[in-house]
Design an enzyme around this catalytic site. Structure first.
Site, PDB file in Angstrom:
ATOM      1  N   ASP A 115       6.613   2.748   8.664  1.00 28.67           N
ATOM      2  CA  ASP A 115       7.242   1.439   8.811  1.00 28.67           C
ATOM      3  C   ASP A 115       8.326   1.467   9.885  1.00 28.67           C
ATOM      4  O   ASP A 115       8.795   0.434  10.334  1.00 28.67           O
ATOM      5  CB  ASP A 115       7.875   0.988   7.486  1.00 28.67           C
TER       6      ASP A 115
ATOM      7  N   VAL B 123       6.073   2.389  -1.020  1.00 25.78           N
ATOM      8  CA  VAL B 123       5.212   1.206  -0.909  1.00 25.78           C
ATOM      9  C   VAL B 123       5.523   0.433   0.363  1.00 25.78           C
ATOM     10  O   VAL B 123       6.648  -0.010   0.572  1.00 25.78           O
ATOM     11  CB  VAL B 123       5.386   0.275  -2.124  1.00 25.78           C
ATOM     12  N   SER B 124       4.520   0.270   1.216  1.00 24.43           N
ATOM     13  CA  SER B 124       4.682  -0.460   2.464  1.00 24.43           C
ATOM     14  C   SER B 124       4.002  -1.820   2.378  1.00 24.43           C
ATOM     15  O   SER B 124       2.911  -1.935   1.819  1.00 24.43           O
ATOM     16  CB  SER B 124       4.063   0.339   3.614  1.00 24.43           C
ATOM     17  N   PRO B 125       4.642  -2.853   2.956  1.00 21.84           N
ATOM     18  CA  PRO B 125       3.989  -4.168   3.007  1.00 21.84           C
ATOM     19  C   PRO B 125       2.993  -4.251   4.172  1.00 21.84           C
ATOM     20  O   PRO B 125       2.349  -5.281   4.353  1.00 21.84           O
ATOM     21  CB  PRO B 125       5.168  -5.117   3.230  1.00 21.84           C
TER      22      PRO B 125
ATOM     23  N   VAL C 183       0.858  -1.190   0.000  1.00 18.42           N
ATOM     24  CA  VAL C 183       0.000   0.000   0.000  1.00 18.42           C
ATOM     25  C   VAL C 183       0.891   1.236   0.000  1.00 18.42           C
ATOM     26  O   VAL C 183       2.061   1.159   0.395  1.00 18.42           O
ATOM     27  CB  VAL C 183      -0.924   0.063   1.244  1.00 18.42           C
TER      28      VAL C 183
END
Ligand code: NAG
Ligand code: NAG
Length: 762
Positions: free
Chosen positions: A443, A331-333, A180
């Site tokens: 994050d 983009v972060s997991p 996301v």
């Protein structure tokens, strides 16, 4: 009338013929390799979050360098290496290229070799040469550096020596739930007209290459997909390849399970029980056997190679699967979103803060609150998509192999950008980091507070903080609207704090084009770069590239220079914009230089190689103390069991039971167990004359090696091994072993091993 049925033999020969046709149509030579690059599992700061307190103390699973080479039989070749490391490093790349030159002359150079990092934030640091990136690791860490350089070299040697006729296929598809946007407010500052072209605010496409040996079939897959390696948090202390390393482990095991594995007991299906089938029913016999295997005293291992036992032995036969990084900048997991840890409410949208405080806002992965589970899930999602693309890959790469490379000084580059009614010339600036950098991201909030006082900060920070420089008016103007926190591009004491000369590179295998970038491009920055290159390739007079060209961005490749945002995202100055080093026109500079590379690629020109980046190896300062000595209490030897499994233990599969054994151990820095393991789970071979078969090692997700000292400066230490029994484990008698090496006061290193009592899995 029905036509006569063709004979079986005819059908078979037809199939064979078809098979031979498709196999013999290869135009390339292909080779792959893989080598262990797991660095020091103790005392060393992890690279990524820049959190001084995040010190390695064990292994979740191992890190690897995975390489492929594709060559025209009498022409060009390219080599690509994917590292389970946070990023590529200039000094690592320089030293690898030197070694390749001494081995192979001019076959492999900076032009046709790409070395890329997956961006795990759970690998040992200290292997980069610029000061900014080694402050929290107490400077340079030779052991981290050496194991990566050695491993890359070995992976390329394997790939080179295994070159054989083969084909490469490409496939791509969307993976929706593995990333996301973590800075959506910055993304929203991009023009609406541009955003409307795209369905999502992150790239969802995974592009995969499948390597097929003309004789033996598939041997490897490499794919590119954008998501950060931050499923493991900033407090994790176990070495891990994060979600991409997990995906690689899962995919290699998945492929391997289709083929038998050679072991000392002959060929057996991988991890399929060789125990008698009635074991499950006969508990009392199991317990009898278990009881007869007492914990053995930690006998010193006389042959050090004994300590290199592991499950995945025959690497030359193994399938290689790499999950490479792309434009993951924003983009972060952690796909559930960012929440305040005090209130549980979503963080402030524009600033990712909670009541004005950034240190309370954390992204949540799909396994929240279990980071190992989040890592597994995001890894598994990438693996599943990759295996699906792999199974269905039919488009073959055809055409020439080519490459272009240039070193560019990004600190003072003139860039021509379009503006209403024409063009204007703008400039990049010497590197600088903005205040948004110190705030970190969702994050890893609050990371890297360089402004802390003398009373905090580690020894290396105290050494270098006096050179903090106040930026001059020109630099302030050039970097606007970034408020400068650290003017790293103009700080040169004790040596360069940030790079100014960066490599840009294009590799081409037929209709597949890799853009190697030395940083973390955001989603939209990556899209703009790909489209700019696409338009050059499409407009080339040669018409070699039709509409069908696949372009991927290989992020964090060859060196590291932090982030690259669009001009509009830079205006917002979130973390990614604050970490875009060379000012608002950084992306435009990349696009300009990549267009030159692409033009040269299609025209077959040679581009000027540019200024060499510096080799700062001899200047490196290292303040990490060495291992002094390892000791055990009186009457205890290294490898002795400190805390064993309970006598006659019996564990049921399927319940997620975890077996724990603690050994008297020594510092893992004494021997990295490269291509070996600190831990093994072994199963008693039924009818094997008391022989044991290694079934899981420290490269398995179910097995964790946790190392600790009773107190910070104690020479005593423990190795705790935790085995979560997988549902797929065979019933039988098991034991857990630990391998290590201890250091004497005089400095000699002695390997040891230890073994737990046996226990039953039913
Ligand atoms: C974020 O900032 C923009 C621009 O300043 C503003 O229009 C918007 O309302 C803000 N959104 C939230 C949720 O605060
Ligand atoms: C092993 O340790 C974990 C906690 O880390 C615990 O939950 C589990 O019950 C332990 N296993 C056994 C068999 O005692």
């Amino acid at each position: 009338m029905a036509s006569p049925a063709p004979s079986m033999a005819f059908l078979l020969s037809l199939l064979l013929f078809a098979g031979m046709c498709s196999l013999s149509s290869s135009d390339y030579l292909i080779g792959v390799g893989s080598y262990d690059i797991t660095g020091p599992a103790a005392d060393v700061n992890m690279m990524g979050y820049a959190n001084s307190d995040q010190i390695a103390s064990g292994v979740h699973f191992r890190l690897r360098a995975r390489a492929f080479i594709v060559a025209e039989p009498r022409g060009n070749r390219v080599a690509f290496v994917n590292l389970d490391a946070c990023m590529a490093s200039q000094i690592v790349t320089i030293k690898v290229l030197e070694r390749l030159k001494s081995r192979y002359g001019d076959l492999y150079t900076e032009k046709n070799v790409a070395i890329s990092g997956i961006h795990t934030h759970a690998g040992p640091g200290g292997y980069l040469q610029y000061v900014t990136y080694i402050v929290t690791s107490l400077g340079f860490v030779r052991q981290s550096f050496d194991v990566i350089v050695d491993g890359i070299e070995q992976s390329i040697v394997q790939a080179h020596e295994s070159l054989r006729p083969g084909s490469v296929f490409v496939n791509s598809g969307e993976l929706l739930d593995a990333g996301v946007n973590r800075s959506p407010s910055a993304y929203l500052n991009n023009p609406a007209s541009e955003r409307s072209i795209y369905k999502y605010d992150v790239d969802k496409e995974m592009a995969l290459l499948k390597f097929v040996d003309s004789r033996s079939g598939p041997i490897a897959s490499f794919n590119w997909f954008a998501t950060h390696g931050t499923s493991m948090s900033r407090t994790n202390s176990l070495i891990s390849g994060d979600n991409k390393g997990t995906a690689a482990r899962l995919m290699e095991d998945w492929f391997q399970q289709r083929a038998p594995v050679r072991t000392e007991m002959g060929e057996i299906p991988r991890r399929v029980s060789t125990l008698v089938s009635d074991m499950n029913k006969n508990h009392s016999r199991l317990l009898e056997i278990a009881a007869s295997y007492k914990s053995s005293k930690g006998q010193p291992v006389t042959n050090p190679l004994d300590a290199k036992v592991r499950v995945r032995k025959d690497s030359s036969r193994s399938f290689v699967s790499a999950f490479c990084q792309s434009n993951c900048g924003d983009v972060s997991p952690n796909v559930l979103g960012a929440f305040c840890i005090d209130t549980g409410l979503p963080c402030d949208f524009n600033h990712s803060t909670c009541n004005g405080k950034n240190e309370l806002c954390y992204g949540r992965g799909p396994g929240y609150p279990d980071e190992f589970e989040s890592t597994r899930i995001i890894g598994e999602r990438q693996f599943k998509k990759a295996s699906e693309l792999f199974n269905k890959a039919t488009e073959q790469l055809k055409g020439r192999i080519g490459y272009q490379h240039a070193y560019v000084d990004f600190s003072k580059l003139e860039v021509s950008v379009s503006k209403p009614g024409g063009f204007e010339t703008v400039k990049t600036c010497p590197a600088a980091m903005g205040f948004g950098f110190a705030a970190g991201t969702t994050d890893g909030p609050g990371a890297f507070d360089f402004r802390q006082g003398d009373d905090k900060g580690n020894a290396f920070w105290k050494l270098v903080r006096n050179v903090l420089r106040t930026p001059g008016p020109e630099q302030v103007e050039c970097q606007k609207p970034k408020p400068i926190l650290l003017d790293t591009g103009e700080m040169k004491i004790p040596y360069d704090w940030a790079p100014s000369i960066l490599p840009v590179q294009i590799l081409r295998i037929g209709q597949f084009v890799i853009l190697s970038v030395p940083g973390e491009f955001t989603t939209m920055a990556g899209r703009r770069l790909r489209e700019a290159v696409r338009s050059v390739l499409a407009s080339s007079a040669s018409k070699e590239f039709g509409n069908n060209v696949h372009i991927v961005i290989a992020g964090l490749t060859n060196t590291y220079s932090q982030y690259v945002t669009t001009f509009e995202e830079y205006e917002v100055q979130r973390y990614e914009g604050a970490s875009t080093l060379y000012g608002p026109h950084t992306l435009s500079a990349y696009i300009q230089e990549f267009k030159k590379l692409a033009t040269a690629l299609v025209n077959g020109q040679t581009i000027e190689s540019g200024p060499q980046p510096p080799d700062l190896l001899s200047k490196q300062i290292s303040l990490l103390a060495p291992v002094v000595v390892d000791v055990t209490p009186l009457g205890v030897s290294f490898g002795d069991v400190k805390s064993d499994v309970a006598p006659n233990s019996r564990f049921a599969r399927g319940g997620g039971a975890q077996v724990n054994v603690t050994f008297w151990s020594a510092c893992p820095r004494n021997d990295l167990m490269t291509e070996g393991s600190f831990a093994l789970v072994e199963r008693l071979i039924d009818g094997g004359g008391g022989r044991w078969l290694p079934v899981y090692d420290d490269d398995d997700l179910c097995l964790k090696f946790k190392w600790s000292r009773p107190t910070r400066l104690s020479p005593e230490s423990y190795g705790r091994i935790e085995w979560r029994i997988p549902d797929s484990a065979s019933a039988g008698v098991y034991r857990i072993r630990h391998f290590g090496a201890s250091k004497s006061l005089l400095g000699s290193i002695t390997t040891f091993s230890g073994t737990s009592s046996a226990f039953a899995v039913v």
